[in-house]
Scaffold this motif. Structure first.
Motif, short mmCIF file in Angstrom:
data_model
loop_
_atom_site.label_atom_id
_atom_site.label_comp_id
_atom_site.label_asym_id
_atom_site.label_seq_id
_atom_site.Cartn_x
_atom_site.Cartn_y
_atom_site.Cartn_z
N UNK A 164 0.81 -1.20 -0.18
CA UNK A 164 -0.05 0.00 -0.05
C UNK A 164 0.99 1.43 0.02
N UNK A 165 1.91 1.33 0.81
CA UNK A 165 2.99 2.52 0.53
C UNK A 165 3.16 2.58 -1.07
N UNK A 166 3.61 1.52 -1.23
CA UNK A 166 4.25 1.49 -2.76
C UNK A 166 3.09 2.21 -3.89
N UNK A 167 1.77 1.54 -3.60
CA UNK A 167 0.67 1.96 -4.53
C UNK A 167 0.18 3.34 -4.24
N UNK A 168 0.52 3.93 -3.11
CA UNK A 168 0.33 5.22 -2.76
C UNK A 168 1.11 6.25 -3.59
N UNK A 169 2.72 5.62 -3.51
CA UNK A 169 3.70 6.47 -4.06
C UNK A 169 3.20 6.27 -5.78
N UNK A 170 2.98 5.17 -6.26
CA UNK A 170 2.82 5.15 -7.77
C UNK A 170 1.87 5.86 -8.34
N UNK A 171 0.66 5.90 -7.44
CA UNK A 171 -0.62 6.54 -7.89
C UNK A 171 -0.59 7.96 -7.80
N UNK A 172 -0.20 8.43 -6.55
CA UNK A 172 -0.34 9.78 -6.32
C UNK A 172 1.15 10.65 -5.86
N UNK A 173 2.28 10.06 -6.24
CA UNK A 173 3.25 10.77 -6.19
C UNK A 173 3.98 10.83 -4.80
N UNK A 174 5.14 11.55 -4.76
CA UNK A 174 5.85 11.62 -3.61
C UNK A 174 5.70 13.08 -2.93
N UNK A 175 5.30 13.99 -3.67
CA UNK A 175 5.25 15.43 -3.11
C UNK A 175 4.37 15.32 -1.78
N UNK A 176 3.28 14.72 -1.78
CA UNK A 176 2.27 14.70 -0.43
C UNK A 176 2.14 13.48 -0.16
N UNK A 177 3.15 12.53 -0.09
CA UNK A 177 3.20 11.20 0.23
C UNK A 177 2.91 10.83 1.60
#
Length: 454
Positions: free
Chosen positions: A343-356
């Motif tokens: 889920x952390x990887x999915x979050x980064x993949x889909x919505x980026x690192x700026x507001x990760x």
């Protein structure tokens, strides 16, 4: 200079793993619960005078506070950095454990272990993964996320036997005092190593064409408000609720489940389950980098459903095989741990690192709500029926639903901002993105990319 930066990446990664090795005391709750239950049934002066149906409440509240504090902690991590955020986590966890070391009062334990320690775990945990991911290229996202969160899962390998020893030697209150002082020192100390890379840093191994040519790439950085407006977020929230909640349900009671067949050695099941938990985080991260997140997650959920239903006859047997109990605990822990990597990887993949930090914190509320609901439900059903059968049946059905939802997820979203030029590697031709986008923000949610479908 490049060598120094490269080394800092691994220092940050293993410092994050170390912080999580301390914060993972949450997964040893079943051992503490066993000591409290023994005190309740034994009675006497200074004994815990709790309702048996409420034995999981500090653990359930801890899961809830852990998850919701991740939103505040994520914002803190994004704004002022991981060092201060992790330091605050160490202070809160230490204070919470020190508080409960002084009393047997139910409400103080809910506040100390549930609220203070839960919030502290959230602050420390939220500061561990984001800075580590920023030091490495996208091709290593799953691996690095898996390594950092593996510390949390692996913690019970040493905390479980240590807790068993401390409980027998010093009692539960002095044990909490020792843990409180130790974890305050460890987490606050390691927090000083948590740093983000300098502005403009490009990770070694980032060989995308946009990086090589110095051209701007299509942006995929979503703000929290933009993220929660997407249907994908709510589907992922529901899947996380199921995957985490069913796993936490077992983790919160595994020592009690193993007691029938393993007696005083039940803590071994907790420790071995932790190995599976950590292994799932690392292996799922590596596999998902290769075959995609969605496929990996769906497979994990189906496997977990099979295990839940298979565990029913073992849990109800009068003389269950200790080996079978340990194997079930290991694989259930493995599948649960995979969620914490995917889920952390999915979050980064889909919505980026700026507001990760804050984006994952919002998604992580599913973990807390799932743990709260499922662990309380399991304990209440156990107190009412004397069996875990109903809990495992419900969990198995929910996991099958989660697998179906996972396969319904649309491909990764892409958001494009004004002046940004699409690159061919995004699965689009230059004709699709050869001109600058005129609108301020365009949501490309309907575009089906040809790659990175996980």
């Amino acid at each position: 200079m490049s060598e120094t930066i490269k080394n800092k990446g691994w220092i940050v990664t293993f410092a994050g793993t170390g912080i999580n090795l301390a914060l993972g005391i949450l997964y040893t709750w079943s051992i503490f619960k066993g000591a409290i239950e023994k005190s309740v049934k034994g009675g006497g002066e200074g004994a815990f005078n709790w309702d048996i149906a409420k034995l999981n409440d500090p653990y359930s509240v801890c899961c809830l506070c852990f998850a919701f504090s991740m939103i505040i902690a994520g914002k803190c991590q994004d704004k002022i950095g991981p060092r201060v955020t992790a330091f605050l986590g160490g202070i809160l966890v230490g204070l919470g454990l020190l508080l409960i070391s002084q009393t047997s009062n139910y409400f103080i334990w809910v506040i100390g272990f549930g609220v203070l320690a839960g919030a502290g775990i959230g602050f420390g945990y939220s500061a561990a993964t984001p800075p580590a991911l920023k030091w490495f290229p996208p091709s290593k996202t799953g691996l690095i996320a898996g390594l950092v969160v593996a510390g949390f899962g692996l913690a019970s390998v040493y905390i479980a036997p240590l807790s068993e020893y401390l409980l027998k030697t010093f009692g539960i209150h002095n044990s909490m005092l020792i843990f409180g002082i130790s974890f305050l020192i460890v987490v606050c100390g390691l927090s000083t190593l948590m740093v983000n890379p300098p502005a403009g840093y490009v990770p070694n191994g980032d060989d995308s064409s946009s990086s090589k040519k110095g051209k701007p790439a299509a942006q995929n950085d979503f703000s929290p408000s933009e993220m929660i407006k997407t249907p994908t977020f709510w589907i992922m929230w529901a899947i996380y609720f199921i995957g985490a909640g069913t796993g936490l349900m077992v983790i919160g009671s595994v020592a009690g489940m193993a007691k029938k067949s393993m007696g005083e050695a039940a803590f071994v099941a907790v420790a071995i389950m932790a190995i599976g938990n950590a292994g799932g985080r690392i292996l799922a991260g590596i596999v998902s980098d290769k075959v995609g997140r969605n496929v990996t997650l769906a497979g994990i959920l189906i496997f977990q459903a099979v295990l839940m239903l298979s565990a029913i006859p073992t849990m109800n047997a009068q003389e269950a095989s200790a080996i079978l109990v340990v194997l079930l605990a290991t694989f259930i822990g493995f599948n649960y741990g995979a969620n914490l990597s995917l889920f952390p990887s999915l979050t980064k993949d889909r919505w980026g690192l700026k507001s990760f930090g804050i984006n994952y914190g919002i998604l992580f509320t599913a973990w807390g709500v799932g743990g709260f609901v499922m662990s309380r439900m399991s304990q209440m059903l156990m107190a009412t029926t004397g069996s875990y059968t109903s809990s495992f049946v419900i969990a198995g059905i929910m996991l099958c639903v989660g697998a179906v939802l996972t396969m319904s997820l649309q491909p990764k979203t892409a958001k494009v901002t004004e002046g940004v030029i699409f690159q061919p590697q995004l699965g689009l031709t230059m004709a699709d993105g050869g001109e600058k986008v005129k609108k301020e923000t365009v949501n490309k949610e309907q575009i089906r990319e040809k790659i990175n479908r996980g």
